[in-house]
Design a protein around this motif. Structure first.
Motif, PDB file in Angstrom:
ATOM      1  N   GLY A  59       0.910  -1.199  -0.022  1.00 11.14           N
ATOM      2  CA  GLY A  59       0.005  -0.096   0.107  1.00 11.14           C
ATOM      3  C   GLY A  59       0.910   1.194   0.031  1.00 11.14           C
ATOM      4  N   HIS A  60      -0.058   2.362   0.046  1.00  8.20           N
ATOM      5  CA  HIS A  60       0.591   3.612   0.049  1.00  8.20           C
ATOM      6  C   HIS A  60       0.206   4.345   1.386  1.00  8.20           C
ATOM      7  CE1 HIS A  60       1.352   7.751  -1.937  1.00  8.20           C
ATOM      8  NE2 HIS A  60       0.307   8.108  -1.140  1.00  8.20           N
ATOM      9  N   PHE A  61       1.387   4.879   1.910  1.00  4.16           N
ATOM     10  CA  PHE A  61       1.132   5.445   3.087  1.00  4.16           C
ATOM     11  C   PHE A  61       1.659   6.813   3.287  1.00  4.16           C
ATOM     12  CE2 PHE A  61       1.666   0.821   3.588  1.00  4.16           C
ATOM     13  CZ  PHE A  61       0.497   0.625   4.379  1.00  4.16           C
ATOM     14  N   THR A  62       1.011   7.776   4.459  1.00  2.00           N
ATOM     15  CA  THR A  62       1.863   8.988   4.431  1.00  2.00           C
ATOM     16  C   THR A  62       2.749   8.899   5.312  1.00  2.00           C
ATOM     17  OG1 THR A  62      -0.402  10.220   4.196  1.00  2.00           O
ATOM     18  CG2 THR A  62       1.280  11.292   5.392  1.00  2.00           C
ATOM     19  N   ALA A  63       3.877   9.236   4.958  1.00  4.99           N
ATOM     20  CA  ALA A  63       5.096   8.973   6.161  1.00  4.99           C
ATOM     21  C   ALA A  63       5.343  10.401   6.717  1.00  4.99           C
ATOM     22  CB  ALA A  63       6.615   8.976   4.944  1.00  4.99           C
ATOM     23  N   ASP A  64       5.117  11.569   6.384  1.00 11.84           N
ATOM     24  CA  ASP A  64       5.634  12.718   7.008  1.00 11.84           C
ATOM     25  C   ASP A  64       4.924  13.870   5.969  1.00 11.84           C
ATOM     26  OD1 ASP A  64       7.463  13.698   5.336  1.00 11.84           O
ATOM     27  OD2 ASP A  64       8.852  12.853   6.848  1.00 11.84           O
ATOM     28  N   GLY A  65       4.987  14.982   6.377  1.00 13.99           N
ATOM     29  CA  GLY A  65       4.368  16.085   5.398  1.00 13.99           C
ATOM     30  C   GLY A  65       5.040  16.222   4.124  1.00 13.99           C
ATOM     31  N   SER A  66       6.206  16.054   3.775  1.00 15.48           N
ATOM     32  CA  SER A  66       6.780  15.964   2.687  1.00 15.48           C
ATOM     33  C   SER A  66       6.878  14.701   1.894  1.00 15.48           C
ATOM     34  CB  SER A  66       8.111  16.821   2.706  1.00 15.48           C
ATOM     35  OG  SER A  66       9.069  15.847   3.511  1.00 15.48           O
ATOM     36  N   ARG A  67       6.756  13.695   2.635  1.00 12.40           N
ATOM     37  CA  ARG A  67       7.108  12.265   1.997  1.00 12.40           C
ATOM     38  C   ARG A  67       5.919  11.226   2.189  1.00 12.40           C
ATOM     39  NH1 ARG A  67      12.389  10.053   4.300  1.00 12.40           N
ATOM     40  NH2 ARG A  67      11.139   9.635   5.962  1.00 12.40           N
ATOM     41  N   THR A  68       5.706  10.515   0.812  1.00 10.23           N
ATOM     42  CA  THR A  68       4.897   9.416   1.150  1.00 10.23           C
ATOM     43  C   THR A  68       5.753   7.895   1.032  1.00 10.23           C
ATOM     44  OG1 THR A  68       4.565   9.372  -1.220  1.00 10.23           O
ATOM     45  CG2 THR A  68       3.052  10.548   0.161  1.00 10.23           C
ATOM     46  N   GLU A  69       4.991   6.860   1.647  1.00 12.59           N
ATOM     47  CA  GLU A  69       5.688   5.671   1.430  1.00 12.59           C
ATOM     48  C   GLU A  69       5.076   4.589   0.745  1.00 12.59           C
ATOM     49  OE1 GLU A  69       6.681   1.967   4.665  1.00 12.59           O
ATOM     50  OE2 GLU A  69       5.993   3.809   5.429  1.00 12.59           O
ATOM     51  N   GLU A  70       5.922   4.014  -0.276  1.00 11.78           N
ATOM     52  CA  GLU A  70       5.127   2.893  -1.006  1.00 11.78           C
ATOM     53  C   GLU A  70       5.711   1.431  -0.325  1.00 11.78           C
ATOM     54  OE1 GLU A  70       2.927   3.135  -3.478  1.00 11.78           O
ATOM     55  OE2 GLU A  70       2.941   5.312  -3.225  1.00 11.78           O
ATOM     56  N   ALA A  92       9.094  11.688  -2.325  1.00 13.26           N
ATOM     57  CA  ALA A  92       8.789  13.161  -2.260  1.00 13.26           C
ATOM     58  C   ALA A  92       7.291  13.277  -2.706  1.00 13.26           C
ATOM     59  CB  ALA A  92       9.708  14.011  -2.999  1.00 13.26           C
ATOM     60  N   ALA A  93       6.612  13.656  -1.887  1.00  5.97           N
ATOM     61  CA  ALA A  93       5.087  14.052  -2.127  1.00  5.97           C
ATOM     62  C   ALA A  93       4.718  14.699  -3.251  1.00  5.97           C
ATOM     63  CB  ALA A  93       4.292  14.273  -0.854  1.00  5.97           C
ATOM     64  N   ASP A  94       5.694  15.849  -3.535  1.00  5.52           N
ATOM     65  CA  ASP A  94       5.240  16.752  -4.600  1.00  5.52           C
ATOM     66  C   ASP A  94       5.805  16.522  -6.082  1.00  5.52           C
ATOM     67  OD1 ASP A  94       7.606  17.076  -3.759  1.00  5.52           O
ATOM     68  OD2 ASP A  94       7.765  19.363  -3.925  1.00  5.52           O
ATOM     69  N   THR A  95       6.958  15.662  -6.116  1.00  2.35           N
ATOM     70  CA  THR A  95       7.658  15.274  -7.225  1.00  2.35           C
ATOM     71  C   THR A  95       7.607  13.936  -7.598  1.00  2.35           C
ATOM     72  OG1 THR A  95       9.753  14.857  -6.273  1.00  2.35           O
ATOM     73  CG2 THR A  95       9.229  17.244  -7.056  1.00  2.35           C
ATOM     74  N   GLY A  96       7.110  13.026  -6.730  1.00  2.64           N
ATOM     75  CA  GLY A  96       6.992  11.622  -6.807  1.00  2.64           C
ATOM     76  C   GLY A  96       8.627  10.916  -6.897  1.00  2.64           C
ATOM     77  N   GLN A  97       9.624  11.600  -6.795  1.00  2.00           N
ATOM     78  CA  GLN A  97      11.029  11.322  -6.752  1.00  2.00           C
ATOM     79  C   GLN A  97      11.370  10.255  -5.440  1.00  2.00           C
ATOM     80  OE1 GLN A  97      13.393  14.669  -7.479  1.00  2.00           O
ATOM     81  NE2 GLN A  97      13.592  13.930  -9.586  1.00  2.00           N
ATOM     82  N   VAL A  98      12.120   9.134  -5.979  1.00  2.00           N
ATOM     83  CA  VAL A  98      12.585   8.359  -4.509  1.00  2.00           C
ATOM     84  C   VAL A  98      13.498   9.109  -3.879  1.00  2.00           C
ATOM     85  CG1 VAL A  98      13.560   6.180  -4.076  1.00  2.00           C
ATOM     86  CG2 VAL A  98      12.089   6.284  -5.940  1.00  2.00           C
ATOM     87  N   ARG A  99      13.208   9.037  -2.604  1.00  2.00           N
ATOM     88  CA  ARG A  99      14.009   9.865  -1.704  1.00  2.00           C
ATOM     89  C   ARG A  99      14.900   8.918  -0.816  1.00  2.00           C
ATOM     90  NH1 ARG A  99      14.838  14.273  -3.938  1.00  2.00           N
ATOM     91  NH2 ARG A  99      13.152  15.681  -4.057  1.00  2.00           N
ATOM     92  N   ASP A 100      14.447   7.715  -0.371  1.00  2.00           N
ATOM     93  CA  ASP A 100      15.257   6.700   0.454  1.00  2.00           C
ATOM     94  C   ASP A 100      14.583   5.266   0.115  1.00  2.00           C
ATOM     95  OD1 ASP A 100      16.823   5.759   2.362  1.00  2.00           O
ATOM     96  OD2 ASP A 100      15.685   6.184   3.987  1.00  2.00           O
ATOM     97  N   VAL A 101      15.393   4.249   0.234  1.00  2.00           N
ATOM     98  CA  VAL A 101      14.720   2.811   0.256  1.00  2.00           C
ATOM     99  C   VAL A 101      15.370   2.182   1.466  1.00  2.00           C
ATOM    100  CG1 VAL A 101      14.662   0.814  -1.034  1.00  2.00           C
ATOM    101  CG2 VAL A 101      14.736   2.925  -2.258  1.00  2.00           C
TER     102      VAL A 101
END
Length: 108
Positions: A59-70, A92-101
């Protein structure tokens, strides 16, 4: 046009619509597919001697204000054992770019 010919024409039109619409819907890629590929690649890099034998999108989860988690769960087989890993992909919630794995092993 007779009743039978009109009815046949309607059936042919319905069949044509299904022939066009159904295959395109069946081949549509889910929104998480690009992140699933990343999850599989990162897991293969971390466990090069293991085979990925199963895969589940959690699923898709809200990680914090600026990030989401897949989140994904993968099942691996290697070195005579089977085990699971959970892959957290932070985006990154706004761009969809992967920030961390992050990959966590699920044993036991």
């Amino acid at each position: 046009m007779g009743f039978k010919k009109g009815r046949l024409l309607i059936y042919m039109l319905i069949a044509a619509v299904f022939a066009i619409a159904v295959p395109s819907a069946a081949h549509a890629e889910p929104s998480y597919a690009k992140y699933g590929k990343i999850a599989m690649q990162e897991t293969a890099n971390k466990y090069p001697d293991a085979d990925i034998i199963d895969y589940k999108y959690e699923g898709h989860f809200t990680a914090d204000g600026s990030r989401t988690e897949e989140r994904f769960k993968l099942w691996l087989r290697g070195n005579g054992a089977e085990f699971g890993v959970r892959v957290h992909i932070f985006v990154a919630a706004d761009t969809g770019q992967v920030r961390d794995v992050r990959i966590e092993e699920l044993r036991g």
